[in-house]
Design an enzyme around this catalytic site. Structure first.
Site, short mmCIF file in Angstrom:
data_model
loop_
_atom_site.label_atom_id
_atom_site.label_comp_id
_atom_site.label_asym_id
_atom_site.label_seq_id
_atom_site.Cartn_x
_atom_site.Cartn_y
_atom_site.Cartn_z
N GLY A 1 0.81 -1.21 0.00
CA GLY A 1 0.00 0.00 0.00
C GLY A 1 0.83 1.26 0.00
N VAL B 1 0.01 21.39 -1.85
CA VAL B 1 -1.06 20.49 -1.42
C VAL B 1 -0.92 20.04 0.03
CG1 VAL B 1 -2.13 18.25 -1.85
CG2 VAL B 1 -1.46 19.70 -3.78
N ARG C 1 7.88 16.25 -2.27
CA ARG C 1 8.36 14.89 -2.08
C ARG C 1 9.42 14.55 -3.13
NH1 ARG C 1 5.64 12.10 1.58
NH2 ARG C 1 6.40 10.10 0.78
N ASP D 1 5.69 7.86 -8.44
CA ASP D 1 6.40 9.05 -8.00
C ASP D 1 7.86 9.10 -8.41
OD1 ASP D 1 4.05 9.81 -6.82
OD2 ASP D 1 4.77 9.75 -4.76
N HIS E 1 -30.80 17.92 -9.56
CA HIS E 1 -31.03 19.09 -8.70
C HIS E 1 -31.55 18.62 -7.34
CE1 HIS E 1 -32.13 23.17 -7.57
NE2 HIS E 1 -33.33 22.71 -7.21
#
Length: 461
Positions: free
Chosen positions: A43, A181, A266, A305, A438
């Site tokens: 994870g 962020v 990072r 990443d 709506h």
């Protein structure tokens, strides 16, 4: 640890985060044999130190705000404070349930999992202790780590996002170094929990990667919430003693707080893996790939990443699916960063996909771009939530929608439709024909499309 079979695998995945486990699961679905090397828990950062735990904190913060402001809705409630051990137990429970589910998926897919720190000992061979795992293909999916600043020592009252998740009490005051962020999300949490918060951002505005309109709106909302910020300001030093931390700004001002969060982005987790030793090209620590995520070494790919670009869990997940299908010979469509939806989960939330107005004008020319902003003051659901914000749509003149940028409470839930608009090159005239239920915030997207198509109902063109 599940020891892999001694034969060569079709795919060896180094790293079990969003990109790594997605690669492994999709590769198994396609009939490939897979070994997955992970030094910690499956994870990765997203599940254990990033997306999930921080969003659990943000939901607790939303509950705190609701209790504090309940009288505005005619509900009698009392806000007595925040019990951080109980908040942490809630957060840990969410993570643990998802972790058990992921473990079950990996077991069910019959992925060979090797637990331990891996290092390349060949172009497609990874050593984990005395075990060497070799594949016909190798996928580098080792993720990222919280960056720090030169000469700033992490520890005690100075933390990164990792340390922020380990707090057992709410600080009375916080200085957040970095207004992107991570910085604005945790600033939002601590303000909701009752802390005094100041953000210091070196660039000229908060969330500088977003459309400038969203930055302006967020700064206005943060002022209203009592979150202070200093933009266009760098720091020159951070010190601490037993009772306080001190941030020195360029110009000499000193900010004192109980806690300092260093949230300056990072970095790729590639050091010590032996990548360059076996011919894999790196730049500033990132793995260089082509659009098909191939590295400089045949049969070696990189995802998530460690690849330059947006550092988002769902980008890594999409990379993983792509690479598994690429290895299986399915010739999938490449993942393009401009088409990836982005959400910042502070209060109010920011959500966007596609080009900002500035990017669109740079790419197409000033005369070839039009924009429209629909203020959420005209949206019924937003009024019910006692929120504010807007939806901004960027389009090519007489052409497709190039970008959608939104701010408001819970607005992140609307980015799915916006993503379809951008990635399918939709015209406002096309999407304006579809109904939006709506009362929902989703109607704001429909109103913006109607306005761009020349037929606004609840706003002026």
């Amino acid at each position: 640890m599940t020891q892999p079979a001694p034969h060569e695998h079709d795919v060896v995945v180094l790293g079990g985060g969003s990109g790594g486990y997605a690669t492994a699961l999709r590769a198994r679905q396609l009939g490939l044999s897979v070994a997955l090397v992970e030094q910690d828990k499956l994870g990765g950062t997203c599940l254990h130190q990033g997306c999930i735990p921080t969003k659990a904190l943000l939901h607790a913060a939303e509950v705190a705000d609701a209790a504090r402001d309940s009288a505005a809705f005619g509900v009698r409630a009392t806000f007595e404070g925040v019990d951080m051990p109980a908040v942490n137990a809630y957060r840990t429970g969410v993570v643990d349930r998802l972790y058990r589910g992921l473990q079950g998926l990996i077991r069910g897919a019959e992925v060979d999992v090797v637990t331990g720190t891996g290092r390349l000992v060949g172009p497609r061979s990874v050593a984990v202790g005395d075990t060497v795992v070799t594949g016909k293909n190798l996928v580098v999916a080792t993720g990222s780590y919280a960056r720090t600043l030169p000469d700033v020592e992490i520890g005690g009252r100075v933390v990164t996002s990792d340390g922020a998740l380990a707090l057992t009490e709410v600080p009375r005051s916080v200085v957040v170094v970095g207004g992107s962020v991570i910085g604005v999300e945790l600033a939002s949490v601590w303000r909701s929990f009752g802390a005094d918060v100041t953000i210091v951002e070196a660039l000229s505005r908060l969330v500088p990667a977003e459309d400038a309109t969203l930055s302006t709106q967020l700064e206005r909302a943060f002022r209203k919430r009592g979150i202070a910020f200093r933009t266009g300001t760098s720091i020159t030093g951070v010190k601490q003693d037993e009772s306080s931390a001190f941030v020195t700004l360029e110009g000499g001002d000193v900010l004192e707080a109980d806690l300092v969060l260093v949230a300056v982005g990072r970095g790729p987790r590639t050091e010590g893996l032996g990548l360059a030793d076996h011919g894999i090209t790196l730049e500033r620590g990132f793995v260089v790939t082509d659009e098909r995520l191939r590295t400089s070494v045949e049969g070696v790919y990189a995802v998530g990443d460690v690849v330059p670009g947006l550092q988002l869990a769902h980008r890594g997940f999409a990379h993983g699916l792509f690479v598994a299908e690429e290895i299986a010979g399915r010739a999938p469509r490449p993942v393009v960063d401009a088409g990836i939806p982005r959400v910042t989960y502070c209060e109010p939330e920011l959500a966007s996909v596609g080009l900002t107005e500035e990017q669109a004008r740079a790419a197409y020319g000033d005369d070839a771009v039009t924009t429209y902003e629909y203020n959420l003051a005209g949206n019924g659901k937003t009024q019910i939530l006692r929120s504010a914000g807007l939806v901004k749509v960027v389009r090519e003149a007489d052409g497709p929608i190039l970008g959608v940028h939104m701010i408001g409470s819970r607005i992140g839930e609307q980015v799915g439709e916006a993503s379809l608009w951008v990635n399918w090159d939709a015209f406002p005239e096309d999407v304006a024909a579809y109904m939006h239920a709506h009362p929902t915030q989703n109607e704001a997207l429909g109103e913006a499309a109607l306005a761009l198509a020349g037929s606004p109902l609840h706003a002026h063109a």
